[in-house]
Design a protein around this motif. Structure first.
Motif, PDB file in Angstrom:
ATOM      1  N   ALA A 134      33.025 -25.416  24.394  1.00  9.95           N
ATOM      2  CA  ALA A 134      32.849 -26.070  23.020  1.00  9.95           C
ATOM      3  C   ALA A 134      32.535 -27.607  23.340  1.00  9.95           C
ATOM      4  N   LEU A 135      31.247 -28.114  23.044  1.00 13.10           N
ATOM      5  CA  LEU A 135      31.082 -29.490  23.224  1.00 13.10           C
ATOM      6  C   LEU A 135      30.766 -29.973  21.969  1.00 13.10           C
ATOM      7  N   PHE A 156      23.019 -31.715  29.889  1.00 11.79           N
ATOM      8  CA  PHE A 156      23.644 -32.928  29.174  1.00 11.79           C
ATOM      9  C   PHE A 156      24.619 -34.032  29.883  1.00 11.79           C
ATOM     10  N   THR A 157      24.499 -35.287  29.835  1.00 13.68           N
ATOM     11  CA  THR A 157      25.438 -36.277  30.439  1.00 13.68           C
ATOM     12  C   THR A 157      26.684 -36.365  29.740  1.00 13.68           C
ATOM     13  N   GLU A 158      27.910 -35.986  30.605  1.00 12.64           N
ATOM     14  CA  GLU A 158      29.198 -36.095  29.673  1.00 12.64           C
ATOM     15  C   GLU A 158      29.598 -37.654  29.731  1.00 12.64           C
ATOM     16  N   THR A 169      24.588 -41.044  23.443  1.00 10.96           N
ATOM     17  CA  THR A 169      23.619 -40.157  24.186  1.00 10.96           C
ATOM     18  C   THR A 169      24.177 -38.966  24.968  1.00 10.96           C
ATOM     19  N   GLN A 170      25.475 -39.099  24.972  1.00 12.16           N
ATOM     20  CA  GLN A 170      26.394 -38.190  25.963  1.00 12.16           C
ATOM     21  C   GLN A 170      26.931 -37.014  25.010  1.00 12.16           C
ATOM     22  N   MET A 171      27.410 -36.003  25.638  1.00  7.65           N
ATOM     23  CA  MET A 171      28.294 -34.914  25.040  1.00  7.65           C
ATOM     24  C   MET A 171      29.619 -35.040  25.784  1.00  7.65           C
ATOM     25  N   LYS A 172      30.483 -34.618  24.964  1.00 14.09           N
ATOM     26  CA  LYS A 172      31.874 -34.395  25.549  1.00 14.09           C
ATOM     27  C   LYS A 172      32.661 -32.871  25.337  1.00 14.09           C
ATOM     28  N   THR A 223      27.119 -31.054  12.249  1.00 12.75           N
ATOM     29  CA  THR A 223      26.335 -32.003  12.652  1.00 12.75           C
ATOM     30  C   THR A 223      26.592 -32.346  14.370  1.00 12.75           C
ATOM     31  N   ASP A 224      27.743 -31.785  14.936  1.00 14.18           N
ATOM     32  CA  ASP A 224      28.125 -32.265  16.127  1.00 14.18           C
ATOM     33  C   ASP A 224      28.842 -31.182  17.162  1.00 14.18           C
ATOM     34  N   GLU A 225      28.868 -29.944  16.864  1.00 18.23           N
ATOM     35  CA  GLU A 225      29.525 -28.952  17.383  1.00 18.23           C
ATOM     36  C   GLU A 225      28.472 -27.845  18.172  1.00 18.23           C
ATOM     37  N   LEU A 226      28.356 -27.844  19.423  1.00 15.77           N
ATOM     38  CA  LEU A 226      27.571 -26.951  20.002  1.00 15.77           C
ATOM     39  C   LEU A 226      28.237 -26.273  20.978  1.00 15.77           C
TER      40      LEU A 226
END
Length: 613
Positions: free
Chosen positions: A395-396, A590-592, A597-600, A577-580
């Motif tokens: 869950a990103l 993706f860059t963590e 510009t990053q995803m967590k 808008t933010d949950e992938l």
């Protein structure tokens, strides 16, 4: 002595603007009645720090802002409007804008401006000291309620009643010096102006007593002002900031606060505010805008945080709560600061089209947004029936999704109807499609969300551009637009604002400054949510912008899901808008991290889930 008008000769004759009295400034067009109104407003709001309601009929906020800036500094009015100021004048203009952002000057330039609307606004502005109406127009215009001889008579009597009942000075300009009309109005105080080249002759008359004084003033039209004759070019000092740093937010404000003028496209000379006074700032570091580095704008954020900590004795929780409460006005002040010197002068209070109006107080308008609430049902069915092996889902979370969405094509002016439809990439707005576009791709979310209704749909620009992109990718048919409401577009209206907030957020994250991170989050999220029909934000009313920004955030998430799918990841869920949610090695795509510009990763879970015993 009452409130000063900023013209000492006139103040001596009037004794200032007295509470409970109505002052009518009557003059033929071009003779200066509007400049008297502007002088009174800017003197009370900027020099005296007294709240002023400026009701502008036939004028825009930009008109008023330009006259105030030209008169107060002074700078040449024509060069100001044309964007051809010298670097020193640019610095002075920017410095004044810093004070305007805090000045208690409330401007209502709505097309539905009536005396009833003005009267309704008065109780919503605590400590209101002056009402200015600029102007009453003798020639009837169906678009301006305060126009026409009959309407002028009714309006003058209503404004006189407003002055008496609220114990306020009310000053109105009218575009005629017809003595018969003025006598018929029978008002408290009338100031009649006649112009002779650069001299203005003013006659002050009082009801029942007749003429009381005849004055000669100077028409300093190069600086859009009227002055005392002995000092036609005297320059006022830059006002000190108000005693309190609050950014005014009346409960039900129909008006918009002052915004300094921006330059037209020709010969743009972008400038930004300097901290105080007329002294230019030291050379900024590289990476800023024109003569201003990022540090100036991020400094606005830092100072607000420091002040909140000081006011709450270092209590981080209390200071954060206070900052969040100020997020809307402070975000608007920062936005306006980043717009100084912009190539385009955006419209802040266009007429709200019917489909952009909420049907109820807490309801919605008629615009569809591509809000996601999608699950890969094809995958879920395969997992349940055992035809697909179990998977581990990541869950990103997208960082600052609304902030990233500020980079979008926004309409600059009011939306114009085109019954022939079609799409022009140089324009932006709202589009009508005869039916909901079909979507048959099982492993990617529908670009316009889960909403299902029959009949025509209204989509905003960000969603339309996403559908066009999907069509170019071969995923769907191109949208068939039968009708549109658009204006010329710019992708840069919020770009400086976005970059400043992004830079400040990055520095706060690096410093582990959670309070500033939360404050910035409140600024960009509340900016987005209040620029529509919200009484919380009195600076702007652009529901079309609100929809486009939100839809851009949904579109950005769709682009991420498509990127994941194209790089071999399995897209499992997409939310908001933010949950992938994806399966596979997402760090190769993706860059963590926590930057925009990053995803967590927020969670990890198996599918199918084990049944509870």
């Amino acid at each position: 002595m009452g409130l000063p008008t900023g013209i000492r000769t006139l103040d001596d004759a009037l004794g200032g603007l007295q509470p409970g009295r109505f002052y009518l400034v009557a003059a033929a067009p071009g003779a200066g009645s509007s400049l008297i109104a502007t002088a009174a407003a800017r003197t009370s709001a900027l020099d005296q720090h007294q709240p002023v309601l400026y009701a502008a009929s036939g004028l825009t906020r930009a008109d008023i802002a330009a006259r105030i800036v030209a008169a107060h500094l002074p700078v040449d009015y024509r060069r100001l409007r044309a964007g051809r100021l010298t670097p020193t004048e640019q610095d002075d203009t920017a410095a004044l804008h810093h004070h305007l952002a805090q000045a208690p000057l409330y401007i209502d330039d709505g097309t539905d401006l009536t005396t009833d609307a003005i009267a309704e606004s008065v109780p919503d502005l605590p400590g209101l000291a002056l009402v200015v109406v600029d102007r009453l127009q003798t020639t009837e215009d169906p678009r301006l309620p305060l126009s026409g001889l009959t309407q002028i008579t009714d309006a003058a009597q209503a404004l006189a009643h407003l002055a008496r009942t609220h114990e306020l000075p009310v000053l109105a300009a009218v575009d005629t010096d017809d003595p018969r009309l003025i006598a018929a109005l029978s008002l408290d105080i009338t100031i009649t102006l006649t112009r002779d080249a650069d001299q203005i002759h003013a006659t002050v008359a009082e009801r029942d007593l007749g003429p009381q004084a005849t004055l000669t003033l100077h028409a300093d039209l190069a600086h859009a002002r009227i002055t005392d004759p002995a000092t036609p070019y005297a320059s006022p000092t830059t006002p000190a900031p108000p005693p309190t740093a609050s950014l005014h937010t009346p409960a039900q404000p129909p008006q918009a606060p002052l915004q300094a003028p921006t330059s037209p496209p020709q010969e743009p000379t972008p400038t930004e505010p300097v901290p105080t006074g007329h002294t230019a700032a030291p050379p900024p570091p590289e990476g800023g805008y024109a003569n201003r580095g990022y540090s100036y704008f991020t400094g606005m954020i830092t100072r607000a945080v420091d002040e909140a900590l000081h006011d709450h004795d270092g209590d981080i929780a209390a200071a954060t709560e206070a900052l969040v409460k100020k997020a809307v006005p402070n975000a608007m002040a920062l936005f306006e600061a980043t717009r100084v010197g912009g190539n385009y002068e955006h419209t802040v209070y266009p007429e709200t089209l019917e489909f952009l109006r909420k049907k109820t107080k807490d309801g919605a308008d008629e615009i569809w947004e591509g809000r996601h609430n999608w699950t890969n049902t094809h995958l879920m069915d395969a997992l349940q029936n055992g035809t697909h092996p179990p998977i581990t889902v990541n869950a990103l979370d997208t960082n600052a999704s609304f902030l990233s969405a500020f980079k979008t094509h926004l309409p600059i002016g009011a939306l114009i109807h085109d019954p022939h439809g079609g799409f022009d990439p140089k324009r932006s707005g709202i589009y009508r499609l005869p039916t909901r576009p079909t979507w048959h791709h099982p492993h990617l979310p529908d670009p316009i969300g889960n909403r299902r209704e029959d009949g025509p749909v209204l989509l905003d620009d960000a969603t339309i551009r996403l559908l066009i992109r999907c069509a170019r990718l071969g995923l769907c048919e191109a949208p068939h637009i039968t009708e549109r409401w658009t204006s010329g577009a710019s992708e840069g209206l919020l770009e400086k604002f976005r970059r400043v907030l992004t830079e400040a957020r990055k520095k706060a994250i690096e410093a582990d400054d959670t309070m500033t991170v939360e404050y910035i989050k409140a600024m960009y999220s509340k900016f987005t949510s209040t620029i529509g029909e919200s009484s919380v934000n009195r600076d702007i009313r652009r529901p079309d912008w609100m929809h486009i920004i939100r839809s851009q955030a949904f579109a950005n998430l769709w682009y991420k899901s498509h990127r994941a799918h194209s790089n071999g990841l399995t897209v499992v869920r997409v939310r908001g808008t933010d949950e992938l949610h994806v399966a596979g090695d997402w760090r190769t795509v993706f860059t963590e991290g926590r930057l925009t510009t990053q995803m967590k990763q927020k969670d990890q879970y198996p599918l199918p889930r084990k049944s509870a015993r």
